[in-house]
Design an enzyme around this catalytic site. Sequence first.
Site, PDB file in Angstrom:
ATOM      1  N   PHE A 134      -7.628  -8.563 -20.090  1.00  0.00           N
ATOM      2  CA  PHE A 134      -8.439  -8.441 -18.876  1.00  0.00           C
ATOM      3  C   PHE A 134      -9.013  -9.808 -18.543  1.00  0.00           C
ATOM      4  CE2 PHE A 134     -12.088  -7.831 -16.209  1.00  0.00           C
ATOM      5  CZ  PHE A 134     -11.600  -6.950 -15.273  1.00  0.00           C
ATOM      6  N   ASP A 219      -9.916 -17.158 -22.893  1.00  0.00           N
ATOM      7  CA  ASP A 219     -10.893 -16.473 -22.057  1.00  0.00           C
ATOM      8  C   ASP A 219     -11.973 -15.920 -22.987  1.00  0.00           C
ATOM      9  OD1 ASP A 219     -12.379 -14.617 -20.649  1.00  0.00           O
ATOM     10  OD2 ASP A 219     -10.661 -13.735 -19.600  1.00  0.00           O
ATOM     11  N   LYS A 248     -20.482 -13.701 -18.380  1.00  0.00           N
ATOM     12  CA  LYS A 248     -21.287 -12.615 -18.958  1.00  0.00           C
ATOM     13  C   LYS A 248     -22.603 -13.080 -19.608  1.00  0.00           C
ATOM     14  CE  LYS A 248     -18.066  -8.938 -18.746  1.00  0.00           C
ATOM     15  NZ  LYS A 248     -16.620  -9.088 -18.823  1.00  0.00           N
TER      16      LYS A 248
HETATM   17  C1  PLP Z   1     -15.596  -9.300 -17.737  1.00  0.00           C
HETATM   18  C2  PLP Z   1     -14.451 -10.171 -18.038  1.00  0.00           C
HETATM   19  C3  PLP Z   1     -13.866 -10.976 -17.044  1.00  0.00           C
HETATM   20  C4  PLP Z   1     -14.263 -10.914 -15.593  1.00  0.00           C
HETATM   21  O1  PLP Z   1     -15.574 -11.335 -15.373  1.00  0.00           O
HETATM   22  P1  PLP Z   1     -16.262 -11.050 -13.945  1.00  0.00           P
HETATM   23  O2  PLP Z   1     -17.604 -11.711 -14.092  1.00  0.00           O
HETATM   24  O3  PLP Z   1     -16.347  -9.575 -13.769  1.00  0.00           O
HETATM   25  O4  PLP Z   1     -15.419 -11.682 -12.919  1.00  0.00           O
HETATM   26  C5  PLP Z   1     -12.849 -11.833 -17.417  1.00  0.00           C
HETATM   27  N1  PLP Z   1     -12.434 -11.901 -18.690  1.00  0.00           N
HETATM   28  C6  PLP Z   1     -12.964 -11.145 -19.665  1.00  0.00           C
HETATM   29  C7  PLP Z   1     -12.462 -11.277 -21.066  1.00  0.00           C
HETATM   30  C8  PLP Z   1     -13.985 -10.236 -19.377  1.00  0.00           C
HETATM   31  O5  PLP Z   1     -14.482  -9.463 -20.336  1.00  0.00           O
END
Ligand code: PLP
Length: 393
Positions: A134, A219, A248
């Site tokens: 994700f 990421d 986050k």
């Molecule tokens: C939540 C998340 C995203 C996306 O972040 P947003 O602030 O919602 O755009 C991308 N990568 C990972 C691993 C995430 O957990």
Amino acid sequence: MTTQETIELYSKYVIANYKRLPRVIVKGEGCYLYDAEGNKILDMFPGWAVSGIGHCHPKVVDAIRKQAGELLHIDNTFYSEQQGQLAKLISERGFGGKCFFCNSGAEANEGALKLARLATAEGKYKFITAEGSFHGRTFATVTATAQPKYHEGFLPLLPGFVYVPYNDISALEKAFTDEVCAVMIEPIQGEGGINVATKEYVEAIRQLCDEKGAVMIFDEVQTGMGRTGKWFAYQHNDVEPDIITLAKALGGGVAIGAMMAKEELAAKLVPGKHASTFGGNCIACAAGIAVVEAIEEDNLIENAVKMGEYAKQKLEQLGEKYDIIKEVRGKGLMIGVQLSSPGAAIVDKCLARGLRINCTNNTVLRFMPAMIVTKGQIDEAISILDSVMGETK
Ligand SMILES: *Cc1c(COP(=O)(O)O)cnc(C)c1O
């Protein structure tokens, strides 16, 4: 306003793109939430990992209040001390790179993908990402997200993405043609069900990227900022990526994203190549600085390690009692409980008893308590989960 009145406002005026629980939250404090009806909820999934050091951490609240009295926002035409300071704090705790600031995880990943294309040799344009990943919801990041359910209705996606099974080295080798400019993976897949990258996999990515002149992107939007027991999850192995992305928990509840890239890559992002109007604004950066300081002053990474071990052990004990629990996995306070059947009903029943957890990938219960969590709070959560599982047995 009553709960019902608020829900009616939403049904009239807010696009219904989220499945929401029928609760209006009015206050958050540490590991607890309070709803409009006066219910107290033990939050083991605070803000989808945004409130990583708890709701309304006093140090973050103070920093925001102080900054709000001085300057809320200054555009990137100028310098501000806060942006420079936060970049320094991230860089020193990571691999010493330089930061670009934005406002979300998806934007941080967009920046990383753009930089990888920009910085690699001509003819290199393909991105390799992993199944179950994700990376966000913008067109590039939803394309990077190798899960068909997020693609439905949005075709055609951005060209140039190749998907491989996670933790599969030979599939990665096969996919790694000369056109590949970057590999982007989560060191621990969050939405994909708390899947931890193996040491061998991470080493293979590094080696292939070096051989082929491609960029290694981690990421760390969900794993970053101490949650897994290290500042950044890449630090569990002896391998440094070229870029990490954060969001986050970085702002302690304020919208912020960041991409940190190694110096030689960062140098390619010259004026005109990329930008974000709100990126690195004073309020978000002041909050980010306070988050880093709070984590260090209160030894929260140490607490994440200890409490993570404790929670895992308690969940494993539940696993001996209930057949539905197949495995407990994760690192630090990023814990997944693999069930043998869907977990949504368990999550709902926990909430009815005042415990918030999450279920991802249909059958994985996700525990990601704030790094300030105590043994007592974990015990409370386990005892609620125990009684819910006892009933549904
Ligand atoms: C939540 C998340 C995203 C996306 O972040 P947003 O602030 O919602 O755009 C991308 N990568 C990972 C691993 C995430 O957990």
